[in-house]
Design a protein around this motif. Structure first.
Motif, mmCIF file in Angstrom:
data_model
loop_
_atom_site.group_PDB
_atom_site.id
_atom_site.type_symbol
_atom_site.label_atom_id
_atom_site.label_comp_id
_atom_site.label_asym_id
_atom_site.label_seq_id
_atom_site.Cartn_x
_atom_site.Cartn_y
_atom_site.Cartn_z
ATOM 1 N N GLY A 1 -23.167 3.477 30.525
ATOM 2 C CA GLY A 1 -22.702 2.182 30.040
ATOM 3 C C GLY A 1 -22.778 1.131 31.131
ATOM 4 O O GLY A 1 -23.501 1.277 32.121
ATOM 5 N N SER A 2 -22.018 0.071 30.952
ATOM 6 C CA SER A 2 -22.047 -1.034 31.910
ATOM 7 C C SER A 2 -20.717 -1.771 31.877
ATOM 8 O O SER A 2 -19.946 -1.665 30.918
ATOM 9 C CB SER A 2 -23.187 -1.998 31.579
ATOM 10 O OG SER A 2 -22.982 -2.602 30.312
ATOM 11 N N TYR A 3 -20.460 -2.531 32.954
ATOM 12 C CA TYR A 3 -19.274 -3.370 33.012
ATOM 13 C C TYR A 3 -19.599 -4.613 33.818
ATOM 14 O O TYR A 3 -20.612 -4.683 34.530
ATOM 15 C CB TYR A 3 -18.096 -2.615 33.638
ATOM 16 C CG TYR A 3 -18.225 -2.396 35.119
ATOM 17 C CD1 TYR A 3 -17.638 -3.263 36.038
ATOM 18 C CD2 TYR A 3 -18.941 -1.307 35.623
ATOM 19 C CE1 TYR A 3 -17.766 -3.065 37.397
ATOM 20 C CE2 TYR A 3 -19.071 -1.094 36.980
ATOM 21 C CZ TYR A 3 -18.479 -1.980 37.861
ATOM 22 O OH TYR A 3 -18.606 -1.790 39.213
ATOM 23 N N ASN A 4 -18.761 -5.628 33.708
ATOM 24 C CA ASN A 4 -18.905 -6.824 34.533
ATOM 25 C C ASN A 4 -17.537 -7.370 34.884
ATOM 26 O O ASN A 4 -16.535 -7.087 34.214
ATOM 27 C CB ASN A 4 -19.776 -7.883 33.841
ATOM 28 C CG ASN A 4 -19.177 -8.357 32.525
ATOM 29 O OD1 ASN A 4 -18.030 -8.790 32.477
ATOM 30 N ND2 ASN A 4 -19.943 -8.290 31.451
ATOM 31 N N VAL A 5 -17.503 -8.129 35.969
ATOM 32 C CA VAL A 5 -16.285 -8.786 36.429
ATOM 33 C C VAL A 5 -16.626 -10.240 36.718
ATOM 34 O O VAL A 5 -17.603 -10.525 37.420
ATOM 35 C CB VAL A 5 -15.724 -8.111 37.699
ATOM 36 C CG1 VAL A 5 -14.453 -8.819 38.153
ATOM 37 C CG2 VAL A 5 -15.452 -6.625 37.459
ATOM 38 N N ARG A 6 -15.827 -11.162 36.185
ATOM 39 C CA ARG A 6 -16.060 -12.596 36.381
ATOM 40 C C ARG A 6 -14.782 -13.232 36.924
ATOM 41 O O ARG A 6 -13.689 -12.947 36.436
ATOM 42 C CB ARG A 6 -16.446 -13.258 35.049
ATOM 43 C CG ARG A 6 -17.689 -12.678 34.426
ATOM 44 C CD ARG A 6 -17.947 -13.264 33.043
ATOM 45 N NE ARG A 6 -16.856 -13.011 32.112
ATOM 46 C CZ ARG A 6 -16.676 -11.871 31.482
ATOM 47 N NH1 ARG A 6 -17.520 -10.863 31.665
ATOM 48 N NH2 ARG A 6 -15.668 -11.723 30.642
#
Length: 850
Positions: A286-291
């Motif tokens: 899967g994948s994740y992001n942080v903003r």
């Protein structure tokens, strides 16, 4: 033949292996000799061969050259060279191609020119009147880029230098190929480095229709084959009264094939530097992001002071993260979480957030979930945190909901019974710090702390409890069965039954703020309750089908349904969190339970009847339904008050319900009109209507449009003391295949709009007595108008918009935002976007002060 020259010709195509390196003794080779290029081969490895396809091969022993003439095609190491004539000079090892010369690389890039001068492996050399086309794909689909230059140099098969070159992604005009494209970059030198996948421009000028509009001494861009590459992205511009002029240059850092970082510093002339960063990481499952975003504001006076705005805050920011991971092919888990310093930050600084719900519900929804799906089953477990972003919403009234568990399973019935068995489970638990009240009459309305709406009189007759303070948990399970029988006459009989059980645990909080007023509605501090609802029913349909032959078919179908249940218990003694919305119309006429959630359970004996008509003839289709519901025995759940009066003023609160119906007509695939309504059962007066039309006038007119109208009569028991009426329209006109205009407008026809200026003035004088002055008028709630252009290489839009009144109220702006947005995308080069705020008027809720 001339002395020293040998010509081999054939009426068919002559095939030869043409030595690229090393000398060939005159007359020693035949057309089918297997010549080897020993210098290109490693020991024990079969060397590369040059395959020549031509009408004739000419050996010139005096000049020591070999030429191929007539539709020549040379293939070597995946490269193909085509021309009218190709000459190989053995003395220099150079290959000369003339006449319709064309070189195709391994990646499909095509270069054409008047004359090619290349090394024997086609990797190096010079080309006159070069034209290069390269086809690839991006996120919008296939794209073709084009280079041209009067002279170019090719080095190592990797770098091409265009002298006085041009670059564009626009196709040449079919009617006038010499006409300049919509846009192109002209440069003293364009260097395309294939290994770096970068295009460098020196002494460059941007032209539109051949007219120079911008000059850049030096810049570079990724070539069109690049999906992600470290470098600066297109700059962005903005302007607003509260922030000043804004300018940002995002920087993208491709740290690895599976993770990257984007940093976006934005400088505002009035507020200083806003820093934004986004981290993205893709893993095997899967994948994740942080903003993140943050600013230390220079001018707090641009915003209203608390509680109307963030004027008392200097440091503001947000942190967001989302992710999705697959445990296996059936199970996945993920999250979407947002934290903000204040409810106005995302709106004030235009931060795009994935957690925002709809434009009218200004709240950020954070969630963590686990989800699984089988062939005939579904499981979902998650938790919610609601962050209000509207000035007049109180965070203490927002619930934390965790967990929410849903499970649904369908299985075939056992032998002898057949049919389908359904298992449905729901568990919901929530907690809230402060109770949420709403007045049902304007006379009893007042403000808590001068800002948040509540009730002047806390009685069930005058006040609704939208949410209780404290903890509430409910677990529900339902087991159902249904089976369809069709008899010899074509009648459809569907018996069904279900048993539902609910367990409630409530622990209301009666201290703090106005929670003590809950005592007017709930009787004890802690409560545990059980509720069971068995039901048995039968649905009957008898479709009468008329075959009209070539004119189509029509179906007239009477429908009847009866459901027998005991009376609903504990009405009004338990919280109602998820069954507050009840719309009785054609879509819910034959629902087994017409409540929208689990906190209420319909009881009593009820019959639902209707008549449906459907006709289809070619492209023409029409459908109509008309029906009514009857409470035959037992208590009517819809005329009993609970904490939010769900069911009252719904059209179901009498033994004979209001009439409901729908009509949908589609004369063809391009036009459709529809309407649905609810009519009073006594005088047939209109209680609720929704109507709409969509039309696409192509090919006669390049216009498409839609129109939606809604009108709902007053529902004072539900807190809507006045009629609501609105009209939404939108249209697009394709002026040409490339140019279009589009627009939309939302009208409040009977809204009784809030005069926010009066409220804030009163609030500043005396917060405890502040109130809204109302006025009845037709009002443009929101509107937008846009002009756009789109072709294979360019996208251009100009859009003017006015935000809805409710958005202005929730975002705290002095007045609704009026904004012009300009976007220009030159495909493969980048995008430029400019937002211009045209200004606001007096005080508002987004916290903007001037």
């Amino acid at each position: 033949m001339a002395q020293g020259k040998t010509t081999i010709a054939s009426s068919a195509v002559a095939m030869a292996l043409f030595c690229a390196v090393g000398s060939v003794p005159a007359g020693a080779q035949t057309l089918n000799d297997s010549l080897r290029s020993q210098s290109q081969a490693k020991p024990g490895q079969e060397p590369d061969r040059l395959l020549v396809d031509a009408k004739e091969i000419i050996y010139d022993n005096d000049k020591n050259t070999v030429a191929a003439a007539g539709d020549v095609e040379l293939n070597y190491q995946g490269r193909t060279l085509q021309a009218d004539r190709v000459t190989y000079d053995r003395n220099t090892g150079r290959v000369y191609a003339q006449g319709n010369a064309r070189l195709t690389d391994k990646d499909g890039t095509v270069a054409t020119g008047e004359r090619f001068e290349l090394t024997d492996d086609f990797k190096n050399g010079f080309i006159d009147s070069l034209r290069v086309t390269q086809s690839t794909t991006d996120d919008k689909g296939p794209v073709t880029t084009r280079f041209s230059a009067p002279r170019a140099e090719r080095a190592a098969g990797e770098t091409t230098t265009f002298e006085r070159g041009t670059y564009t992604a626009c196709a040449a005009c079919a009617d006038d190929p010499e006409r300049p494209p919509l846009w192109q970059v002209k440069a003293a030198k364009i260097i395309h480095n294939n290994s770096e996948q970068t295009i460098y421009y020196e002494d460059a000028t941007m032209e539109f229709y051949g007219i120079p509009v911008a000059y850049l001494p030096y810049f570079w861009t990724p070539d069109p084959t690049v999906k992600r590459k470290t470098g600066f992205l297109a700059p962005r511009y903005s302007m607003s009264d509260s922030l000043g002029y804004g300018f940002s240059v995002p920087f993208f850092w491709a740290l690895a094939p599976n993770y990257d970082l984007t940093v976006t510093p934005t400088y505002y002339t009035r507020q200083g530097l806003l820093a934004q960063a986004e981290w993205r990481h893709r893993l095997a499952t899967g994948s994740y992001n942080v903003r993140a975003a943050g600013i230390s504001q220079l001018d707090n006076d641009a915003f209203l002071d608390s509680p109307l705005g963030p004027g008392d805050r200097r440091n503001r920011g947000s942190l967001e993260t989302s992710g999705l991971f697959h445990l296996n092919e059936r199970w996945k888990w993920g999250w979407d979480i947002t934290l903000v310093s204040d409810k106005w930050f995302l709106t004030n600084y235009g931060i795009k957030s994935e957690s925002l719900s709809a434009i009218y519900l200004r709240e950020s929804i954070s969630t963590l979930f686990l989800q699984g799906q089988g062939d005939r089953s579904f499981f979902d477990m998650r938790g919610y945190y609601f962050q209000t972003l509207a000035t007049y919403d109180w965070q203490k009234q927002q619930p934390i909901v965790a967990p929410v568990i849903d499970y649904d399973k369908r299985i075939n019935g056992p032998a002898g019974i057949g049919g389908e068995i359904g298992i449905n489970v729901n568990v919901t638990s929530l907690t809230r710090e402060a109770a949420q009240f709403q007045s049902t009459t304007n006379a009893n309305a007042r403000s808590l702390f001068g800002l948040y709406g509540t009730c002047a009189v806390f009685s069930p007759e005058n006040c609704l409890v939208r949410g209780i303070a404290g903890n509430a948990t409910r677990a529900s399970a339902q087991l159902s069965w249904r089976r369809e029988f069709i008899d010899s006459a074509g009648q459809v009989w569907t018996p069904f039954t279900y048993l539902r059980a609910d367990s409630f645990w409530t622990s209301p909080r009666f201290t703090g703020y106005q929670n003590a007023a809950l005592g007017n509605f709930l009787s004890s501090d802690d409560d545990y309750a059980l509720r069971a609802m068995p039901a048995v029913g039968l649905e009957y349909r008898f479709p009468f089908v008329a075959d009209l032959g070539s004119n189509g078919t029509q179906v007239l179908e009477p429908i009847a349904q009866i459901i027998a249940r005991p009376n609903e218990t504990r009405i009004g003694d338990l919280p109602n969190e998820d069954a507050q919305s009840l719309v009785f119309d054609d879509t819910s006429l034959f629902d087994w339970d017409k409540f929208s959630g689990y906190d209420r359970a319909e009881g009593g004996v009820r019959a639902n009847v209707g008549l449906q008509y459907t006709v289809k003839s070619g492209d023409f289709t029409a459908n109509a339904l008309f029906g009514q519901s009857y409470q035959l025995a037992g208590a009517n759940s819809f005329n009993k008050r609970d904490l939010v009066n769900t069911g009252l003023d719904s059209g179901l609160d009498t033994d004979r319900s209001d009439y409901v119906g729908r009509l949908r007509i589609a004369p063809n695939n391009n036009f459709m009109v529809w309407t649905r309504g609810r009519f009073d059962e006594q005088d047939f007066s209109l209680q609720r209507i929704e109507a709409g039309a969509t039309a696409n006038f192509a090919p006669y007119l390049p216009v498409s449009a839609s129109l939606t109208y809604a009108r709902y009569e007053a529902q004072p028991d539900l807190g809507f003391p006045r009629r609501r009426e609105g009209l939404l329209s939108s249209a697009q006109w394709n002026i040409t295949p490339n140019w279009y205009v589009t627009g939309s407008v939302l009208l409040d026809l009977d809204r009784y709009l809030e005069a926010r200026e009066t409220f804030i003035s009163n609030y500043l004088i005396n917060p405890e007595t502040a109130y809204y002055a109302r006025k009845n008028s037709t009002h443009v709630s929101s509107m937008s108008f846009g002009l756009g252009y789109m072709d294979e290489c360019t996208t251009f839009t100009v859009r003017y918009s006015v935000t809805p009144t409710d958005i202005a109220i929730s975002s705290g702006e002095k007045e609704r935002n009026r904004t012009i947005m300009f976007t220009l995308e030159l495909r493969t080069l980048g995008e430029v976007a400019v937002n211009q705020n045209l200004g606001n008027s007096t005080a508002s809720e987004s916290g903007v002060a001037n």
